[in-house]
Design a protein around this motif. Sequence first.
Motif, PDB file in Angstrom:
ATOM      1  N   GLU A 147       3.789 -12.708  -4.533  1.00 44.57           N
ATOM      2  CA  GLU A 147       4.576 -11.554  -5.311  1.00 44.57           C
ATOM      3  C   GLU A 147       3.601 -10.503  -5.373  1.00 44.57           C
ATOM      4  O   GLU A 147       3.727  -9.355  -5.255  1.00 44.57           O
ATOM      5  N   LEU A 148       1.928 -10.892  -5.289  1.00 47.25           N
ATOM      6  CA  LEU A 148       0.918  -9.593  -5.161  1.00 47.25           C
ATOM      7  C   LEU A 148       1.040  -8.908  -4.103  1.00 47.25           C
ATOM      8  O   LEU A 148       1.086  -7.704  -4.085  1.00 47.25           O
ATOM      9  N   ILE A 149       1.350  -9.610  -2.662  1.00 47.23           N
ATOM     10  CA  ILE A 149       1.348  -8.810  -1.607  1.00 47.23           C
ATOM     11  C   ILE A 149       2.549  -8.193  -1.442  1.00 47.23           C
ATOM     12  O   ILE A 149       2.358  -7.026  -1.153  1.00 47.23           O
ATOM     13  N   LEU A 150       3.748  -8.453  -2.139  1.00 50.55           N
ATOM     14  CA  LEU A 150       5.076  -7.730  -2.162  1.00 50.55           C
ATOM     15  C   LEU A 150       4.673  -6.385  -2.921  1.00 50.55           C
ATOM     16  O   LEU A 150       5.044  -5.163  -2.539  1.00 50.55           O
ATOM     17  N   LEU A 151       3.977  -6.799  -4.038  1.00 50.97           N
ATOM     18  CA  LEU A 151       3.916  -5.700  -5.062  1.00 50.97           C
ATOM     19  C   LEU A 151       2.979  -4.706  -4.484  1.00 50.97           C
ATOM     20  O   LEU A 151       3.137  -3.323  -4.637  1.00 50.97           O
ATOM     21  N   ALA A 152       1.765  -4.988  -3.791  1.00 50.58           N
ATOM     22  CA  ALA A 152       0.810  -3.892  -3.035  1.00 50.58           C
ATOM     23  C   ALA A 152       1.609  -3.357  -2.007  1.00 50.58           C
ATOM     24  O   ALA A 152       1.434  -1.900  -1.966  1.00 50.58           O
ATOM     25  N   GLY A 153       2.505  -3.779  -1.390  1.00 48.44           N
ATOM     26  CA  GLY A 153       3.305  -3.427  -0.418  1.00 48.44           C
ATOM     27  C   GLY A 153       4.236  -2.163  -0.936  1.00 48.44           C
ATOM     28  O   GLY A 153       4.068  -1.008  -0.641  1.00 48.44           O
ATOM     29  N   GLN A 154       4.959  -2.762  -2.077  1.00 45.93           N
ATOM     30  CA  GLN A 154       5.884  -1.692  -2.669  1.00 45.93           C
ATOM     31  C   GLN A 154       5.275  -0.463  -3.295  1.00 45.93           C
ATOM     32  O   GLN A 154       5.906   0.649  -3.395  1.00 45.93           O
ATOM     33  N   ARG A 155       4.076  -0.793  -3.679  1.00 48.20           N
ATOM     34  CA  ARG A 155       3.370   0.414  -4.323  1.00 48.20           C
ATOM     35  C   ARG A 155       2.192   1.007  -3.899  1.00 48.20           C
ATOM     36  O   ARG A 155       1.605   1.965  -4.118  1.00 48.20           O
ATOM     37  N   GLY A 156       2.089   0.614  -2.434  1.00 48.72           N
ATOM     38  CA  GLY A 156       1.203   1.217  -1.714  1.00 48.72           C
ATOM     39  C   GLY A 156      -0.214   1.110  -2.063  1.00 48.72           C
ATOM     40  O   GLY A 156      -1.079   2.214  -2.054  1.00 48.72           O
ATOM     41  N   ILE A 157      -0.701   0.020  -2.644  1.00 53.66           N
ATOM     42  CA  ILE A 157      -2.081  -0.447  -3.170  1.00 53.66           C
ATOM     43  C   ILE A 157      -2.821  -0.921  -1.979  1.00 53.66           C
ATOM     44  O   ILE A 157      -2.365  -1.755  -1.437  1.00 53.66           O
ATOM     45  N   SER A 158      -3.778  -0.380  -1.823  1.00 54.49           N
ATOM     46  CA  SER A 158      -4.788  -0.794  -0.626  1.00 54.49           C
ATOM     47  C   SER A 158      -5.671  -2.031  -1.173  1.00 54.49           C
ATOM     48  O   SER A 158      -6.693  -1.562  -1.813  1.00 54.49           O
ATOM     49  N   VAL A 159      -5.255  -3.186  -0.809  1.00 55.58           N
ATOM     50  CA  VAL A 159      -5.968  -4.327  -1.494  1.00 55.58           C
ATOM     51  C   VAL A 159      -5.873  -5.402  -0.461  1.00 55.58           C
ATOM     52  O   VAL A 159      -4.868  -5.718  -0.050  1.00 55.58           O
ATOM     53  N   LYS A 160      -6.673  -6.268  -0.352  1.00 54.43           N
ATOM     54  CA  LYS A 160      -6.854  -7.465   0.513  1.00 54.43           C
ATOM     55  C   LYS A 160      -6.733  -8.584  -0.411  1.00 54.43           C
ATOM     56  O   LYS A 160      -7.407  -8.902  -1.332  1.00 54.43           O
ATOM     57  N   ILE A 161      -5.569  -9.263  -0.222  1.00 54.62           N
ATOM     58  CA  ILE A 161      -4.829 -10.327  -0.975  1.00 54.62           C
ATOM     59  C   ILE A 161      -5.213 -11.783  -0.074  1.00 54.62           C
ATOM     60  O   ILE A 161      -4.648 -12.065   1.033  1.00 54.62           O
ATOM     61  N   MET A 162      -6.102 -12.754  -0.898  1.00 55.46           N
ATOM     62  CA  MET A 162      -6.437 -14.041   0.109  1.00 55.46           C
ATOM     63  C   MET A 162      -6.072 -15.059  -0.936  1.00 55.46           C
ATOM     64  O   MET A 162      -6.016 -15.099  -2.018  1.00 55.46           O
ATOM     65  N   GLY A 163      -5.443 -16.218  -0.257  1.00 54.50           N
ATOM     66  CA  GLY A 163      -5.109 -17.231  -0.851  1.00 54.50           C
ATOM     67  C   GLY A 163      -4.508 -18.389   0.179  1.00 54.50           C
ATOM     68  O   GLY A 163      -5.155 -18.476   1.274  1.00 54.50           O
TER      69      GLY A 163
END
Lengths: 201, 601
Positions: free
Chosen positions: B287-303
């Motif tokens: 969900e966070l990866i999707l959100l970052a993509g949708q909103r164009g937020i540049s952040v590295k999401i690890m898990g």
Amino acid sequence: MTDCLIAGVGGQGTVLASRLISSAALARGLDVRGAETIGMAQRGGSVLSHVRMGRDIKSPLISPGRADVVLAFELCEAARASGYLKRDGLMVACDRVIQPASGYDPDAMRALLEASVPRLLILKSGAIGAACGIRALNTAIIGAACARGAFPFSIGDMEKIIDERFDADGSRMNRAALRLGETLAAAGEDREGRGERHGDD
Amino acid sequence: MGNEAIGLGAIRAGVRVALGYPGTPSSEVLETIAGERGGGVYVEWSVNEKSALEVGAGAAMAGKRVLVTMKQVGLNVASDPLMSLNYLGVKGGMVVMAADDPGPISSQTEQDTRHFGQYAKLAVFDPSSPEEAYLMIADAFECSEAIGRPVLFRPTTRVCHSYASVEPLDALAPPEPAGFGREGGRWVIFPRLARANHVEIERGLLDLADRFSSYPGNVMRGAGRRGIASGGVSWLYVLEACGETGDECRMLKISTVPFPARLGAEFLQGLDEVLVIEELDPVIERELILLAGQRGISVKIMGKLSGHMPYAGENTPDGVRAAIENFLRPRCAGAIPSKGEAPPSAAAPALPVRPPVLCAGCPHRGAFFAVKEAARGRKAIFSGDIGCYTLGNALPLDMLDTCLCMGAGITMAQGLSLAEPDALNFAFIGDSTFFHTGIPGIINAVFNGHDIIVAVLDNSTTAMTGGQTHPGVGRTLMGRPAPKMSIYDVLSSIGVNDLRRVSAFDLAASKAAVTRAIEARGVRAVIFEGPCAALSKKEGRSGCMVDEHLCFGCSACVKKLGCPALSFSGKFARIDRDSCTGCGLCKSLCSTRAIIGGDER
């Protein structure tokens, strides 16, 4: 914060023991958090009950190397749970042996335990069984740990909980076992029982 | 216990109908409600999860608040009605509790009910602790009533079977059930209605995603350029590792599906890196990866998806602490001692494993042994099923070749008989499982003329989950007497003509019954009867003992039966008096009659 881990074989009554300890801590106004092994392992597998008493506890699980006290209702399970104990933590175990299918040598297991746990009291389950009945073994172990100051409550507190939990006969048997545990802790053949103090204390 | 908190929370929320099928770690919720219920709460152990959900659906359509409980694999059984019920909706709040089991500790799968919620387009509530579960179950009822659809409630084992101090609160006053109204065909699913309602469902989920951003169960705190996102019991491990405040990083706790998008975006803004700590599927992470993509937020999401967290198994406080240390201070990983002391360094020697076993005095042991002896020397395949008797797989009995899911043993044996026509195809099934999903499989076998031997292990209870009632017991969860359904009569009426009933403790009779079944063809059944040892304990029998003058130490009893009360001293067999129930099975094996006792008192 007091972290107490109870180890045994499924069916031995670790859940009831953890409930007694939790109730005594709650009656003292402490927060309690813990976790039980419920399910398949209760059919004669290795089981652990985690009991954490104090303030601001988050995790229901105790991590290895962090338990203040480990109670073990079976010799091999005592060895299995020993890794949970703090270096200066207290283990009260018993010499009851319930052989798993693969079997083990009780003398070797006892030696292993004595070599790895500095503060170790092993109660004789035969003597407790003869005096109070084997069903009260767990209560005797609680009594011994209580007498060694392992819990944030007294033996008297535990007696009150026992009276609440059991009928008259059960209460009599468990009270007797509790006090027998206390006596055995005082007469223990370990270093603390002989009045010596552990180096780290 | 968490499950007690959920049961009490449901009572507080005004539940009127509570149903389920037992399954670890979910069973104690219904038992708590049954034990505590005041006037007017109806409780029921249904025959299976699908039945429970459908009974619940009827009550909820007429406005009652309904709780249906099951374990995660039970949700698979109930998924057919649940998927469609979401399209129809409900009037009374309906909460479907499906307890997940990371580990898994007592389950076949590590499936994630949050994921199921996304697939089925259902809201999911995911509590992190017993006290949160106590409050959240009321939120779940209210949410369900507000959106007019069933919702899922998903605790995990460490919530269900952990305990905490919970302050009881005053009971809530839910609206009085309105009763059933036809409402112009609202309750009859047709393609046209489904299409229209699909639009409503999607709209409702978007609305919920927004509302859940201000739901108190979804929390953001702390500051910094690194973030930790978590949910479920893992959140408690995060708090234990980081402290409440999060002075080193921003922290996000998610306890709902749909994902609270607004809160999630707020969390991601200004972060460089995020570590997601959750159990089972990477639901929050995706969900966070999707959100970052949708909103164009540049952040590295690890898990889990990035390989930073393990995919399988449950999280532990230590594992989470180590992952966080590594995330916040990657360059000095390993150099930082974790809080507290390290476990004793002396490498512990390997200890004997102690897998669960059939109890001393378990009737299933006799049944397995009789089949083993009768089928000796023949090519045979043993299909098992879900219950205590799955433990028949352990040495020395070693009597299970397959085990898939509830009721599958009987049907898989039919498939195996097609592939292995010259083998004896046995299917073991317990009494509760027989009623749960066993019966259709037997009908299938009779209808299609399959060649199988069904061994029903009837111990008169649902043993593995703690002794719940079922149709063969003669008592309901309400404590009312019920007709005691006879498995013999059920099989007979289906058309199983080669049918025998024996005492599981009578080895000679059991072997004879199996031998006769082996000689026949078609669908044959042997019902092995004997009460569960955990429930009947030592009632009426003296324990067995070994006469050391007669025992010559062949250890056949120990080696063949695997009874936990039996051990070998090196010279003689020994029987542990405290665990022996006096069932006498070992007596029938002893060639020198050295085992005595086990007599009726």
